[in-house]
Design a protein around this motif. Structure first.
Motif, PDB file in Angstrom:
ATOM      1  N   SER A  98       0.803  -1.225   0.000  1.00 11.75           N
ATOM      2  CA  SER A  98       0.000   0.000   0.000  1.00 11.75           C
ATOM      3  C   SER A  98       0.836   1.274   0.000  1.00 11.75           C
ATOM      4  CB  SER A  98      -0.921   0.009   1.222  1.00 11.75           C
ATOM      5  OG  SER A  98      -0.174  -0.209   2.413  1.00 11.75           O
ATOM      6  N   GLY A  99       2.158   1.146   0.046  1.00 10.42           N
ATOM      7  CA  GLY A  99       2.991   2.335   0.072  1.00 10.42           C
ATOM      8  C   GLY A  99       4.404   2.019   0.489  1.00 10.42           C
ATOM      9  N   TYR A 126      -0.060   4.654  -5.248  1.00 10.15           N
ATOM     10  CA  TYR A 126      -0.292   4.413  -3.829  1.00 10.15           C
ATOM     11  C   TYR A 126      -1.216   5.457  -3.207  1.00 10.15           C
ATOM     12  CZ  TYR A 126       3.398   1.109  -4.705  1.00 10.15           C
ATOM     13  OH  TYR A 126       4.131   0.081  -5.241  1.00 10.15           O
ATOM     14  N   GLU A 149      -0.138   4.282   6.204  1.00 13.04           N
ATOM     15  CA  GLU A 149       1.102   4.615   5.499  1.00 13.04           C
ATOM     16  C   GLU A 149       1.500   6.049   5.855  1.00 13.04           C
ATOM     17  OE1 GLU A 149       3.265   3.027   3.796  1.00 13.04           O
ATOM     18  OE2 GLU A 149       2.310   1.147   3.181  1.00 13.04           O
TER      19      GLU A 149
END
Length: 359
Positions: A98-99, A126, A149
């Motif tokens: 996700s990042g 992202y 994140e």
């Protein structure tokens, strides 16, 4: 006057905690010595250690099945320890990328065993998280996610249902900020330096059934099972960092617990996002609205020149740490538990004034 510290970590600590640390630094509660020089085998430290574990259990509502472990090395060490302990030979783990932090966890896991990426946010740079129909492998060793994140400003609002497959989450930047469905997780881990205390210690919460999978072939420090059996006292723990964590957790409890932290987080982030969304495009946030983080609000201005001007004028008004991550640029306001609501409202007011003067 204290500055409003929006740094991503090490981050702002509650003022009452800092004041108590100051007052007890040289002579801890009349014992004639500082906790900085106290043996981790002493009764003096034992009380601190056990109270910190107890507060953690109470505030997160942990069942007896979930064991609390303190570790050095921060969350980054867990990127290696998790697959070393739980990536069973002959199986793969599922990972959500996700990042930036999820990518680091992926990189280390790949060096240890087989990994299946079930979601990669690269296509949207992202700015999105997996949808509810994402398919997880029912035979996976575990599923790994990053709940928030810090760099990209994304946050999971609801967590996936992985059935009998253990769900493991890096919660370094949003732990203790919202009530958790603890029963969904077989493991949660977090570096302390954002919501829990100073740098130097990480916390892992692991279900006892998952701990049974720790291989005996692992060297001692890398084995979660040994740390659990020894109550996180197999080796010298980061004593002073754990002490400050205890004070932070006491403070969270006194404020009204995790539910109150969640309420305040929504108010703080809401004030900043309202300025972004009502600015007519002067400020922009690339993250899809349903995935926006309430811990780390990222935003940009129309040009790098205006970014720099914004940051300079904010610092002159005692708002620091607003510069975006070095590889990303722009601005980032980290709104961890210890950031007072006044800080977020002050920043929101400045954003409104700055847009009016420069738009």
């Amino acid at each position: 006057m204290r500055k409003f510290n929006f740094s991503a970590g090490p981050a702002v600590l509650p003022l009452p905690v800092l004041e108590e640390v100051r007052d007890t630094l040289v002579d801890y509660r009349g014992n004639g010595l500082s906790l900085l020089e106290c043996s981790h085998r002493s009764k003096m430290y034992e009380d601190v250690h056990n109270e910190t574990i107890s507060l953690f259990q109470e505030l997160l509502g942990l069942p007896e099945s979930h064991k609390v472990i303190f570790l050095g090395g921060g969350a980054t060490l867990q990127f290696s320890m998790v697959p070393m302990n739980f990536l069973t030979p002959g199986k793969a783990c599922d990972m959500v990328v996700s990042g930036a932090w999820a990518k680091k966890a992926l990189s280390d896991a790949k060096k240890i065993g087989d990994v299946k990426v079930v979601f990669d946010g690269a296509e949207t740079k992202y700015t999105t998280l997996p949808k509810s129909d994402t398919i997880y492998n029912p035979d996976a060793a575990y599923v790994h996610i990053t709940s928030n994140e810090t760099i990209g400003g994304l946050q999971w609002k609801t967590f996936p249902d992985t059935g009998d497959v253990p769900l493991i989450a890096d919660m370094s930047s949003d732990i203790m900020s919202t009530p958790l469905p603890v029963e969904k997780f077989s493991m949660i881990y977090a570096g302390a330096q954002k919501n829990l205390g100073p740098s130097g210690v990480a916390v892992a919460v692991i279900h006892e059934k998952l701990l049974e999978r720790c291989p005996k072939s692992l060297t001692a420090y890398l084995n979660y099972g040994i740390h659990s059996e020894k109550n996180s006292l197999y080796n010298t723990p980061p004593v002073f960092s754990i002490y400050i964590m205890m004070l932070v957790l006491r403070w969270v409890k006194a404020q009204g617990g995790v539910a109150k932290m969640s309420e305040l987080s929504s108010q703080k982030a809401g004030a900043i996002y309202r300025e972004i969304d009502s600015s007519g495009g002067f400020y922009s946030c690339p993250v899809e609205k349903e995935s926006r983080s309430v811990m780390n609000v990222i935003f940009r201005l129309p040009s790098e020149e205006l970014d720099k001007k914004f940051l300079k004028e904010a610092e002159a008004l005692d708002m620091i740490g607003l510069k975006g991550y070095r590889d990303v640029g722009g601005c980032r306001a980290s709104l961890y538990n210890a950031m007072p609501l006044e800080g977020a409202l002050t920043l929101a007011g400045f954003m409104k004034d700055f847009a009016a003067a420069n738009g």
